[in-house]
Scaffold this active site. Structure first.
Site, PDB file in Angstrom:
ATOM      1  N   LYS A 147      29.525  25.327  11.038  1.00  0.00           N
ATOM      2  CA  LYS A 147      30.124  26.258  10.054  1.00  0.00           C
ATOM      3  C   LYS A 147      29.422  26.025   8.725  1.00  0.00           C
ATOM      4  O   LYS A 147      29.715  25.091   8.002  1.00  0.00           O
ATOM      5  CB  LYS A 147      31.625  25.968   9.931  1.00  0.00           C
ATOM      6  N   GLU A 192      32.653  14.873 -10.667  1.00  0.00           N
ATOM      7  CA  GLU A 192      31.346  15.305 -10.176  1.00  0.00           C
ATOM      8  C   GLU A 192      31.070  16.690 -10.756  1.00  0.00           C
ATOM      9  O   GLU A 192      31.718  17.665 -10.375  1.00  0.00           O
ATOM     10  CB  GLU A 192      31.372  15.379  -8.649  1.00  0.00           C
ATOM     11  N   GLU A 246      30.806  12.908   4.315  1.00  0.00           N
ATOM     12  CA  GLU A 246      29.813  12.697   3.251  1.00  0.00           C
ATOM     13  C   GLU A 246      30.297  13.506   2.059  1.00  0.00           C
ATOM     14  O   GLU A 246      30.157  14.725   2.033  1.00  0.00           O
ATOM     15  CB  GLU A 246      28.431  13.209   3.698  1.00  0.00           C
ATOM     16  N   CYS A 274      24.375  15.540  -4.288  1.00  0.00           N
ATOM     17  CA  CYS A 274      25.495  14.581  -4.258  1.00  0.00           C
ATOM     18  C   CYS A 274      25.107  13.274  -4.936  1.00  0.00           C
ATOM     19  O   CYS A 274      25.951  12.607  -5.524  1.00  0.00           O
ATOM     20  CB  CYS A 274      25.941  14.340  -2.827  1.00  0.00           C
TER      21      CYS A 274
HETATM   22  P1  NDP Z   1      33.060  22.321  -0.182  1.00  0.00           P
HETATM   23  O1  NDP Z   1      33.879  21.136   0.223  1.00  0.00           O
HETATM   24  O2  NDP Z   1      33.673  23.354  -1.013  1.00  0.00           O
HETATM   25  O3  NDP Z   1      32.514  23.074   1.124  1.00  0.00           O
HETATM   26  C1  NDP Z   1      31.797  22.415   2.124  1.00  0.00           C
HETATM   27  C2  NDP Z   1      32.032  23.129   3.442  1.00  0.00           C
HETATM   28  O4  NDP Z   1      33.401  22.972   3.804  1.00  0.00           O
HETATM   29  C3  NDP Z   1      31.766  24.624   3.383  1.00  0.00           C
HETATM   30  O5  NDP Z   1      31.214  25.043   4.600  1.00  0.00           O
HETATM   31  C4  NDP Z   1      33.158  25.185   3.178  1.00  0.00           C
HETATM   32  O6  NDP Z   1      33.297  26.519   3.590  1.00  0.00           O
HETATM   33  C5  NDP Z   1      33.970  24.247   4.054  1.00  0.00           C
HETATM   34  N1  NDP Z   1      35.384  24.192   3.723  1.00  0.00           N
HETATM   35  C6  NDP Z   1      35.993  24.479   2.533  1.00  0.00           C
HETATM   36  N2  NDP Z   1      37.323  24.297   2.632  1.00  0.00           N
HETATM   37  C7  NDP Z   1      37.569  23.873   3.891  1.00  0.00           C
HETATM   38  C8  NDP Z   1      38.742  23.509   4.592  1.00  0.00           C
HETATM   39  N3  NDP Z   1      39.946  23.533   4.021  1.00  0.00           N
HETATM   40  N4  NDP Z   1      38.639  23.122   5.894  1.00  0.00           N
HETATM   41  C9  NDP Z   1      37.431  23.065   6.492  1.00  0.00           C
HETATM   42  N5  NDP Z   1      36.263  23.414   5.879  1.00  0.00           N
HETATM   43  C10 NDP Z   1      36.341  23.798   4.594  1.00  0.00           C
HETATM   44  O7  NDP Z   1      31.747  21.714  -0.820  1.00  0.00           O
HETATM   45  P2  NDP Z   1      30.542  22.540  -1.473  1.00  0.00           P
HETATM   46  O8  NDP Z   1      30.003  23.502  -0.476  1.00  0.00           O
HETATM   47  O9  NDP Z   1      30.991  23.014  -2.790  1.00  0.00           O
HETATM   48  O10 NDP Z   1      29.428  21.411  -1.606  1.00  0.00           O
HETATM   49  C11 NDP Z   1      29.322  20.584  -2.690  1.00  0.00           C
HETATM   50  C12 NDP Z   1      29.903  19.220  -2.375  1.00  0.00           C
HETATM   51  O11 NDP Z   1      29.216  18.609  -1.302  1.00  0.00           O
HETATM   52  C13 NDP Z   1      29.772  18.280  -3.527  1.00  0.00           C
HETATM   53  O12 NDP Z   1      30.973  17.594  -3.721  1.00  0.00           O
HETATM   54  C14 NDP Z   1      28.700  17.307  -3.055  1.00  0.00           C
HETATM   55  O13 NDP Z   1      28.745  16.046  -3.630  1.00  0.00           O
HETATM   56  C15 NDP Z   1      28.966  17.254  -1.609  1.00  0.00           C
HETATM   57  N6  NDP Z   1      27.796  16.733  -0.905  1.00  0.00           N
HETATM   58  C16 NDP Z   1      27.830  15.431  -0.448  1.00  0.00           C
HETATM   59  C17 NDP Z   1      26.728  14.866   0.164  1.00  0.00           C
HETATM   60  C18 NDP Z   1      26.765  13.455   0.665  1.00  0.00           C
HETATM   61  O14 NDP Z   1      25.867  13.088   1.409  1.00  0.00           O
HETATM   62  N7  NDP Z   1      27.740  12.636   0.310  1.00  0.00           N
HETATM   63  C19 NDP Z   1      25.481  15.631   0.318  1.00  0.00           C
HETATM   64  C20 NDP Z   1      25.568  16.980  -0.185  1.00  0.00           C
HETATM   65  C21 NDP Z   1      26.688  17.497  -0.785  1.00  0.00           C
HETATM   66  P3  NDP Z   1      33.207  27.698   2.488  1.00  0.00           P
HETATM   67  O15 NDP Z   1      31.847  27.638   1.948  1.00  0.00           O
HETATM   68  O16 NDP Z   1      33.482  28.906   3.273  1.00  0.00           O
HETATM   69  O17 NDP Z   1      34.252  27.397   1.450  1.00  0.00           O
END
Ligand code: NDP
Length: 493
Positions: free
Chosen positions: A174, A384, A249, A283
């Site tokens: 997803k 963040e 992550e 991140c």
């Molecule tokens: P989000 O948590 O908003 O979204 C990540 C994914 O989760 C998307 O596909 C999103 O779908 C989905 N999602 C959102 N809500 C839900 C839910 N309730 N249940 C299941 N899936 C859900 O993160 P971002 O896309 O905004 O990404 C940025 C974040 O990712 C930052 O916090 C960053 O630090 C972190 N990150 C961490 C890394 C690591 O290695 N630690 C590496 C890269 C990023 P949809 O887009 O449809 O909302």
């Protein structure tokens, strides 16, 4: 007309049963670059069922066979190098010089890495006694759900997909709603590489509905998630209903520590790279800079001068090094941090504005922004930001630098800049984070594990440790005595 994309379920290109679609917007100019299905619970269920059906035959293949399919996928990624790079630049705003030279080649390299390293996987023989043989074997988990973020749309999928596929799992991916197109393309390439129908499924739809349906699905053995800490918490709680494994992550606000003896020119190069690469949407991006009192003014002056040189603009131009942030609401959020830092008393040293050039006017750009005189109670230093906005603060001694660094709910990464490696190693040992770099920041290799602690999550992507994330260790005990009655049965006699 923007292209209308389909999902990949059971090897077929399908629309959502809801009949709904959503737009994917180019953040550099606000134009629609594609339409994707907005799937509902029935589509998620169909994808999981397709994966469930395909999983046993994929798991039954030899490691060599699966590895060869992945190697072909790696070659296909490079065969579609330019197309993938352009797609990612269009949906995400990453400069083409980055997607061409970094994202796409790294995707190919990481798939290649997993194809190779998995073939060296082993089990163990455990010497528990002369009357038995005790062994461990590694088995795939079955169906895994991979939920990925928008900051590196293709790479974040590949990190998980490579490890999950080669170890024999079937996947339902997803991707983020903001940037799902490269993942859909990777799904097509996986099919072309010979991944059987149903082994890789890609569904598109909102996290709150499609994502949650995937997490709740009783037939999904594990969720590999990269994203925001708040989403990670929600996923963790939903997964508890089915006692599902989760790999998380999550976010970070990563410290960059400049000690008194640091090579300032090299620290400044590293600072600009780690703060503004991918417009700070990393991140592991450095967001909090702690600089020794004696070097503070020099560091600040040089970092501000270097940040002012960054060329932002049209990401499709090879000259551009910094694009917009990924979507409009995110730009608003980043700008909120700028306003908040001003109100909290931080000193604006550069940026802080919306660039106003013909190239940037209709996109979601934020100029590289640096605040000085920051204190750890400011939100800029605690949250963040996930944008090109950073704060700088002073420290007097090592104890204070370590205390400031650890004063956060996150534990993803940090860096220490010093000419004295013994001190660097000592500081690295005192920092609570999954990765600490010495005289470097952000660099990640296929061979090295990636993952945080505290509210940055748990589990590891990359390295051989990622193979553990997508396999179960089974212990098998073989009795060698041939005796019908063992001495320990006496406890019941
Ligand atoms: P989000 O948590 O908003 O979204 C990540 C994914 O989760 C998307 O596909 C999103 O779908 C989905 N999602 C959102 N809500 C839900 C839910 N309730 N249940 C299941 N899936 C859900 O993160 P971002 O896309 O905004 O990404 C940025 C974040 O990712 C930052 O916090 C960053 O630090 C972190 N990150 C961490 C890394 C690591 O290695 N630690 C590496 C890269 C990023 P949809 O887009 O449809 O909302």
């Amino acid at each position: 007309m923007p292209e209308e994309y389909s999902m990949l379920i059971g090897g077929k290109k399908v629309k959502a049963t809801t009949g709904e679609v959503s737009e994917v917007i180019n953040p550099a100019n606000g134009q629609v670059v594609g339409m994707v299905p907005k799937c509902g619970e029935a589509d998620v269920d169909a994808a999981v069922r397709a994966a469930l059906e395909a999983a046993p035959a994929w798991a039954a293949r030899t490691m060599t066979e699966r590895s060869k399919v992945l190697l072909k996928l790696s070659r296909l990624i490079m065969a579609h190098h330019e197309e993938l790079a352009q797609l990612e630049t269009a949906e995400h705003g990453s400069p083409i010089r980055k997607t061409m030279n970094f994202d796409v080649p790294l995707c190919a390299e990481q798939i290649e890495y997993f194809a190779g390293v998995a073939r060296a996987m082993t089990g163990e023989t455990l010497p528990v006694g002369p009357w038995c043989t005790s062994i461990t074997i590694r088995e795939p988990l079955g169906v895994v759900g991979l939920i990925t973020p928008w900051n590196f749309p293709a790479l974040m999928v590949v990190w998980k997909l490579g490890a999950a596929l080669v170890t024999g799992n079937a996947c339902v991916v997803k991707p983020p709603s903001v940037a799902p197109l490269t993942t859909l393309k990777l799904g097509d390439l996986a099919m072309e590489a010979g991944v059987p129908a149903g082994v890789v499924n890609v569904i598109t739809g909102p996290g709150e509905t499609a994502g949650e349906a995937l997490v709740r699905h009783p037939q999904v053995a594990k969720i590999g998630f990269t994203g925001d800490t708040a989403t990670g918490k929600r996923i963790m709680s939903l997964a508890s209903d089915t006692v599902k494994q989760v790999g998380l992550e999550l976010g970070g606000n990563n410290a960059f520590i400049v000690l008194a003896d640091a090579d300032i020119d090299s620290a400044v190069e590293g600072a600009v790279w780690s703060a503004f690469f991918n417009s700070g949407q990393v991140c592991a991006a450095a967001g909090r800079f702690y600089v020794h009192d004696s070097r503070y003014d020099e560091f600040v002056e040089k970092m501000v001068a270097a940040a002012r040189q960054l060329r932002y603009g049209d990401p499709m131009s090879m000259e551009t090094v910094m694009g917009p942030v990924a979507y409009e609401a995110h730009r608003d959020k980043v700008e909120g941090y700028i306003e908040g830092a001003k109100k909290a008393g931080a000193r604006l040293l550069c940026g802080g504005t919306r660039p106003d050039t013909p190239e940037t006017r209709s996109g979601f750009f934020v100029a590289p922004t640096i605040f000085g005189d920051c204190t750890n109670d400011m939100r800029l230093m605690q949250d963040e930001v996930f944008g090109p906005v950073v704060g700088i603060s002073r420290f007097k001694d090592l104890d204070e630098a370590v205390a400031l660094t650890n004063d956060t709910k996150y534990g993803l990464s940090a860096s220490v800049w010093t000419r004295d490696l013994r001190t660097g190693l000592n500081v690295a040992g005192r920092i609570k984070a999954g990765t600490v770099w010495i005289n470097e920041h952000l660099i990640i290799f296929c061979e090295t594990p990636w993952g945080g602690c505290k509210q940055s999550g748990w589990g590891k992507d990359l390295s051989t440790m990622a193979l553990d994330e997508y396999t179960m260790t089974k212990h098998i005990y073989i009795d060698l005595t041939g005796e019908p009655v063992k001495p320990w049965y006496g406890l019941l006699k």
